[in-house]
Design a protein around this motif. Structure first.
Motif, short mmCIF file in Angstrom:
data_model
loop_
_atom_site.label_atom_id
_atom_site.label_comp_id
_atom_site.label_asym_id
_atom_site.label_seq_id
_atom_site.Cartn_x
_atom_site.Cartn_y
_atom_site.Cartn_z
N CYS A 12 49.54 24.86 -2.89
CA CYS A 12 49.37 25.79 -4.01
C CYS A 12 49.98 25.23 -5.29
N LEU A 15 47.71 22.50 -6.58
CA LEU A 15 46.49 23.09 -7.10
C LEU A 15 46.71 23.66 -8.50
N ILE A 16 47.85 24.30 -8.70
CA ILE A 16 48.18 24.85 -10.03
C ILE A 16 48.37 23.71 -11.02
N ILE A 18 47.05 20.77 -10.99
CA ILE A 18 45.79 20.10 -11.27
C ILE A 18 44.88 20.95 -12.16
N THR A 19 44.84 22.26 -11.91
CA THR A 19 43.90 23.11 -12.65
C THR A 19 44.45 23.61 -13.98
N LEU A 20 45.73 23.63 -14.17
CA LEU A 20 46.31 24.17 -15.39
C LEU A 20 45.86 23.45 -16.66
N SER A 22 43.07 22.13 -17.36
CA SER A 22 41.70 22.49 -17.71
C SER A 22 41.61 23.91 -18.28
N LEU A 23 42.60 24.74 -18.01
CA LEU A 23 42.59 26.11 -18.51
C LEU A 23 43.17 26.22 -19.92
N LYS A 25 43.47 25.41 -23.71
CA LYS A 25 42.59 24.89 -24.76
C LYS A 25 43.33 24.92 -26.09
#
Length: 70
Positions: A12, A15-16, A18-20, A22-23, A25
């Motif tokens: 988890c 995953l956070i 890696i994805t953070l 892209s969120l 901007k």
């Protein structure tokens, strides 16, 4: 059971991480060149620096005069 718990927490967390990105901007370019005046603050800092330098120079000169009289 503890092994699966540590693995799940690690998964988890990764995953956070890696994805953070892209969120998130950045703000869009406001267009043009917004000229921000820096004259006021810069002038105050310059005056304070000159005043501090004069104070230190006078203190140094006063110490030299005291040594000469001893």
């Amino acid at each position: 059971m503890k092994k699966y718990s540590n693995t799940l927490i690690t998964f988890c967390f990764l995953l956070i991480l890696i994805t953070l990105p892209s969120l998130v901007k950045a703000q869009p370019d406001p267009g043009g060149d917004p000229d921000a005046p820096i004259d006021g603050g810069l002038g105050i800092l310059l005056a304070a620096g000159v005043g501090y330098g004069v104070k230190k120079y006078r203190e140094h000169k006063k110490q030299l005069m005291q040594r000469d009289h001893e």
